[in-house]
Design an enzyme around this catalytic site. Structure first.
Site, mmCIF file in Angstrom:
data_model
loop_
_atom_site.group_PDB
_atom_site.id
_atom_site.type_symbol
_atom_site.label_atom_id
_atom_site.label_comp_id
_atom_site.label_asym_id
_atom_site.label_seq_id
_atom_site.Cartn_x
_atom_site.Cartn_y
_atom_site.Cartn_z
ATOM 1 N N GLU A 68 -0.709 -3.831 2.417
ATOM 2 C CA GLU A 68 0.348 -3.979 1.036
ATOM 3 C C GLU A 68 1.382 -3.963 1.173
ATOM 4 O O GLU A 68 1.978 -2.729 1.274
ATOM 5 C CB GLU A 68 -0.341 -4.636 -0.712
ATOM 6 C CG GLU A 68 0.423 -5.174 -1.366
ATOM 7 C CD GLU A 68 1.389 -6.582 -0.997
ATOM 8 O OE1 GLU A 68 0.073 -7.900 -0.491
ATOM 9 O OE2 GLU A 68 2.333 -7.225 -0.334
ATOM 10 N N PHE A 69 3.316 -4.222 1.326
ATOM 11 C CA PHE A 69 4.203 -4.070 0.790
ATOM 12 C C PHE A 69 5.079 -4.784 -0.479
ATOM 13 O O PHE A 69 6.270 -4.589 -0.149
ATOM 14 C CB PHE A 69 5.435 -4.417 2.344
ATOM 15 C CG PHE A 69 4.189 -4.172 3.422
ATOM 16 C CD1 PHE A 69 4.633 -2.975 4.105
ATOM 17 C CD2 PHE A 69 3.746 -4.982 4.398
ATOM 18 C CE1 PHE A 69 4.060 -2.410 5.621
ATOM 19 C CE2 PHE A 69 2.596 -4.824 5.774
ATOM 20 C CZ PHE A 69 2.363 -3.417 6.030
ATOM 21 N N ARG B 236 6.964 -4.342 -3.882
ATOM 22 C CA ARG B 236 7.124 -3.744 -4.248
ATOM 23 C C ARG B 236 7.637 -3.251 -6.040
ATOM 24 O O ARG B 236 7.546 -4.402 -6.741
ATOM 25 C CB ARG B 236 8.827 -3.487 -4.356
ATOM 26 C CG ARG B 236 10.053 -3.059 -2.971
ATOM 27 C CD ARG B 236 10.879 -3.588 -3.018
ATOM 28 N NE ARG B 236 11.046 -4.958 -2.952
ATOM 29 C CZ ARG B 236 12.025 -6.108 -2.874
ATOM 30 N NH1 ARG B 236 13.491 -4.749 -2.776
ATOM 31 N NH2 ARG B 236 12.138 -6.962 -3.372
ATOM 32 N N CYS C 71 3.807 5.741 -4.393
ATOM 33 C CA CYS C 71 3.956 5.461 -2.738
ATOM 34 C C CYS C 71 4.364 6.168 -1.642
ATOM 35 O O CYS C 71 3.332 6.985 -1.481
ATOM 36 C CB CYS C 71 4.066 3.902 -2.856
ATOM 37 S SG CYS C 71 3.288 2.696 -3.377
ATOM 38 N N LYS D 121 2.657 10.380 -1.640
ATOM 39 C CA LYS D 121 1.972 10.389 -1.652
ATOM 40 C C LYS D 121 1.597 9.613 0.072
ATOM 41 O O LYS D 121 0.471 10.468 0.735
ATOM 42 C CB LYS D 121 0.448 9.531 -3.081
ATOM 43 C CG LYS D 121 0.116 7.996 -2.346
ATOM 44 C CD LYS D 121 -0.375 7.760 -2.798
ATOM 45 C CE LYS D 121 -0.511 6.087 -2.527
ATOM 46 N NZ LYS D 121 -0.818 5.079 -1.681
ATOM 47 N N LYS E 67 11.800 3.934 -10.775
ATOM 48 C CA LYS E 67 12.859 2.550 -10.418
ATOM 49 C C LYS E 67 12.705 1.834 -11.517
ATOM 50 O O LYS E 67 11.931 1.739 -12.809
ATOM 51 C CB LYS E 67 12.737 2.287 -9.165
ATOM 52 C CG LYS E 67 11.389 1.265 -9.242
ATOM 53 C CD LYS E 67 11.335 0.204 -8.325
ATOM 54 C CE LYS E 67 10.275 0.222 -7.932
ATOM 55 N NZ LYS E 67 10.268 -0.922 -6.196
HETATM 56 P P1 NAD Z 1 -3.793 1.622 -9.436
HETATM 57 O O1 NAD Z 1 -4.341 2.963 -9.957
HETATM 58 O O2 NAD Z 1 -2.997 0.690 -9.924
HETATM 59 O O3 NAD Z 1 -5.158 0.573 -9.312
HETATM 60 C C1 NAD Z 1 -6.277 0.305 -8.765
HETATM 61 C C2 NAD Z 1 -7.555 0.316 -9.676
HETATM 62 O O4 NAD Z 1 -8.757 -0.290 -8.861
HETATM 63 C C3 NAD Z 1 -7.727 0.628 -11.147
HETATM 64 O O5 NAD Z 1 -6.927 0.063 -12.772
HETATM 65 C C4 NAD Z 1 -9.036 1.081 -11.154
HETATM 66 O O6 NAD Z 1 -9.540 1.201 -12.838
HETATM 67 C C5 NAD Z 1 -9.998 0.139 -9.847
HETATM 68 N N1 NAD Z 1 -10.896 0.821 -9.559
HETATM 69 C C6 NAD Z 1 -11.235 2.092 -8.677
HETATM 70 N N2 NAD Z 1 -12.779 1.967 -8.290
HETATM 71 C C7 NAD Z 1 -12.795 1.080 -8.434
HETATM 72 C C8 NAD Z 1 -13.994 -0.101 -8.146
HETATM 73 N N3 NAD Z 1 -14.744 0.618 -7.640
HETATM 74 N N4 NAD Z 1 -14.348 -1.449 -8.834
HETATM 75 C C9 NAD Z 1 -13.365 -1.576 -9.160
HETATM 76 N N5 NAD Z 1 -12.031 -1.113 -9.937
HETATM 77 C C10 NAD Z 1 -11.964 0.065 -9.539
HETATM 78 O O7 NAD Z 1 -2.838 1.467 -8.721
HETATM 79 P P2 NAD Z 1 -2.010 0.074 -7.280
HETATM 80 O O8 NAD Z 1 -0.920 1.022 -7.806
HETATM 81 O O9 NAD Z 1 -2.695 -1.228 -7.123
HETATM 82 O O10 NAD Z 1 -2.522 0.591 -6.034
HETATM 83 C C11 NAD Z 1 -3.290 0.038 -5.492
HETATM 84 C C12 NAD Z 1 -3.258 0.366 -3.632
HETATM 85 O O11 NAD Z 1 -2.554 -0.149 -3.068
HETATM 86 C C13 NAD Z 1 -3.003 1.814 -3.230
HETATM 87 O O12 NAD Z 1 -3.944 2.621 -2.405
HETATM 88 C C14 NAD Z 1 -1.888 2.160 -3.137
HETATM 89 O O13 NAD Z 1 -1.078 2.887 -2.160
HETATM 90 C C15 NAD Z 1 -1.162 0.716 -2.373
HETATM 91 N N6 NAD Z 1 -0.067 0.425 -2.798
HETATM 92 C C16 NAD Z 1 0.457 0.614 -3.407
HETATM 93 C C17 NAD Z 1 2.167 -0.310 -4.561
HETATM 94 C C18 NAD Z 1 2.333 0.125 -5.677
HETATM 95 O O14 NAD Z 1 3.622 -0.526 -5.769
HETATM 96 N N7 NAD Z 1 1.813 -0.013 -6.847
HETATM 97 C C19 NAD Z 1 2.617 -1.405 -3.003
HETATM 98 C C20 NAD Z 1 1.623 -1.320 -2.113
HETATM 99 C C21 NAD Z 1 0.973 -0.533 -1.897
#
Ligand code: NAD
Length: 433
Positions: A151-152, A154, A263, A266, A324
């Site tokens: 996913e890309f 923001r 992001c 890490k 941001k």
């Molecule tokens: P987040 O911490 O906001 O959400 C993750 C959720 O997953 C949490 O609510 C957690 O409770 C839940 N979870 C964990 N294990 C679970 C399971 N076994 N069953 C059900 N729920 C479970 O994380 P995020 O920011 O949404 O990021 C998720 C992924 O997407 C990461 O790998 C991140 O690098 C990637 N990503 C994030 C962004 C961003 O802008 N935040 C953008 C692109 C990619």
């Protein structure tokens, strides 16, 4: 299509809501019962512009629901997306894949009939292979295809990014899975979003290469900014001068306090580790990580310098805490290191952020959280803009001047033309000019 989204955080929730809005039937799953309870009553547990309305609309239309129990939903699904967190593993910077592997095991036990399992979380190269192995081990009879679809989006512009992406990357060599992915993203063809099919490993690496490149671009302009300060040049004009060259591009050339967020820090660390483990170190990114890390405390020292070289016993106002604007996400925000540096030097901190204070409070000790920029500025010897929220772009300087002890503005985002601030009787320090 019947879609299940495992993990309802920033990515899972936005993706789930948008897929429902495309017309698919979506069940969002999360282990966090408080989060699911909130979502069931229409409350969105994160701040993301436009999300609450879009969520309500799709719940009303019967295409979107929430649960803590994945079993039933997964059994009925055509595709199950894994969108759980992949934070840095304590100690070594590798991506912690515990949540991804845990979800994979649970999905394997629940699938019924051919199911596409899609990793949307950012995961190191080869994770798809391991997910496949874990699922086969947990349920040898499971008929699944494991796909990478990084996913890309923001934060802060997540819905428009998801609906109008520059590209959608799908990594798979399974024809049945490719058909399902095509069908899921078909509504986006109208927006002319290019679907890019490749192998799973390539797709996994594309995500890290993209984030690492952007982090490197930010770090590049930050170092040019430092040089500008030494030689009397203006980094914003340098950025414009190079950014208009479309081989370079104007975006991500804003000098500032260093990148942060959930992001870039890490993902750069994880790429460095992956590359080292494969005997192919990426020294540009190793350096990017190191430069960015030292920059945050250097920004604290910039504020100290603007206050005459010492902040012991002084009050500093911090405007903006999130990494941001337009998000409440405090993960790895530069404000955390900047505030720590100032506190280490003996300053008292007053802070204000439009959306981030609830998340900031558990992360920051001995900070007075205020209800407006003006309250934060009360008695301050320096006012520092750390995040460029819109409401800091048009500060009432006359009012601000009646609040501060000393009229000193440190603008770590170059929001203001220096002349304008000087005209209001403030001293001004920006970045790279
Ligand atoms: P987040 O911490 O906001 O959400 C993750 C959720 O997953 C949490 O609510 C957690 O409770 C839940 N979870 C964990 N294990 C679970 C399971 N076994 N069953 C059900 N729920 C479970 O994380 P995020 O920011 O949404 O990021 C998720 C992924 O997407 C990461 O790998 C991140 O690098 C990637 N990503 C994030 C962004 C961003 O802008 N935040 C953008 C692109 C990619």
């Amino acid at each position: 299509m019947r879609i299940v989204m495992i993990g309802s955080g920033y990515v899972g929730l936005v993706s789930g809501v948008c897929f429902a809005d495309f017309g698919h039937t979506v069940v969002c799953v999360d282990k966090d019962a408080a989060k699911i309870d909130a979502l069931k009553t229409g409350r969105v547990p994160i701040f993301e512009p436009g999300l609450e309305d879009l969520l309500a609309k799709n719940v009303r239309d019967g295409r979107l629901s929430f649960t803590t129990e994945m079993k039933e939903a997964v059994a009925a699904a055509d595709a199950v997306f894994i969108a759980v967190g992949t934070p840095s593993r304590r100690g070594d910077g590798h991506a912690d894949l515990t949540y991804v592997y845990g979800a994979a095991r649970e999905i394997a036990e629940a699938v019924d009939g051919f199911t596409v399992v899609v990793t949307k979380s950012t995961v190191p190269v080869g994770t798809g292979d391991e997910v496949e192995r874990i699922m086969a081990e947990a349920n040898p009879a499971a008929d699944v295809a494991v796909v990478s679809n990084p996913e890309f989006l923001r934060e802060g512009a997540a819905i428009s990014d998801f609906k109008r992406p520059d590209r959608i990357v799908v990594g798979s060599d399974d024809e049945r899975a490719v058909e399902v992915m095509r069908e899921i993203y078909r509504p986006l063809y109208l927006n002319a979003a290019p679907l890019f099919f490749t192998t799973r490993r390539t797709a996994e690496l594309i995500k890290y290469a993209a984030n690492a490149f952007l982090a490197m671009k930010i770090t590049f302009i930050n170092e040019i900014a430092d040089l500008c300060e030494q030689v009397g040049a203006d980094v914003q004009q340098v950025a414009r001068g190079i950014g208009t060259d479309n081989r370079i591009g104007a975006k991500f050339l804003h000098a500032g306090p260093g990148y942060g967020g959930s992001c870039f820090p890490k993902d750069t660390n994880a790429l460095v580790k992956t590359a080292q483990d494969h005997g192919s170190p990426i020294r540009l990114i190793e350096t990017t990580v190191a430069v960015n890390e030292t920059r945050k405390r250097a920004m604290g020292r910039k504020i100290i310098q603007a206050s005459g070289g010492s902040v012991r016993g002084k009050t500093i106002a911090i405007l903006g805490l999130t990494f941001k604007p337009n998000t409440d996400d405090m993960r790895d925000a530069p404000s955390l290191s900047i505030i720590q540096t100032l506190q280490d030097a003996g300053a008292s901190i007053r802070a204000y952020d439009p959306e981030g204070m609830d998340q900031a409070k558990p992360l920051l000790a001995d900070v007075a959280f205020c209800s407006s920029p003006y309250e934060a500025a009360r008695g301050a010897e320096v006012v520092a803009i750390v995040t460029e929220w819109d409401q800091f772009r048009a500060l009432d300087f006359a009012r601000l001047k009646t609040e501060v002890a000393e009229p000193v503005l440190v603008d770590l985002r170059n929001v203001y033309p220096p002349d304008e601030v000087l005209r209001h009787g403030f001293r001004y320090t920006g970045v790279g000019r």
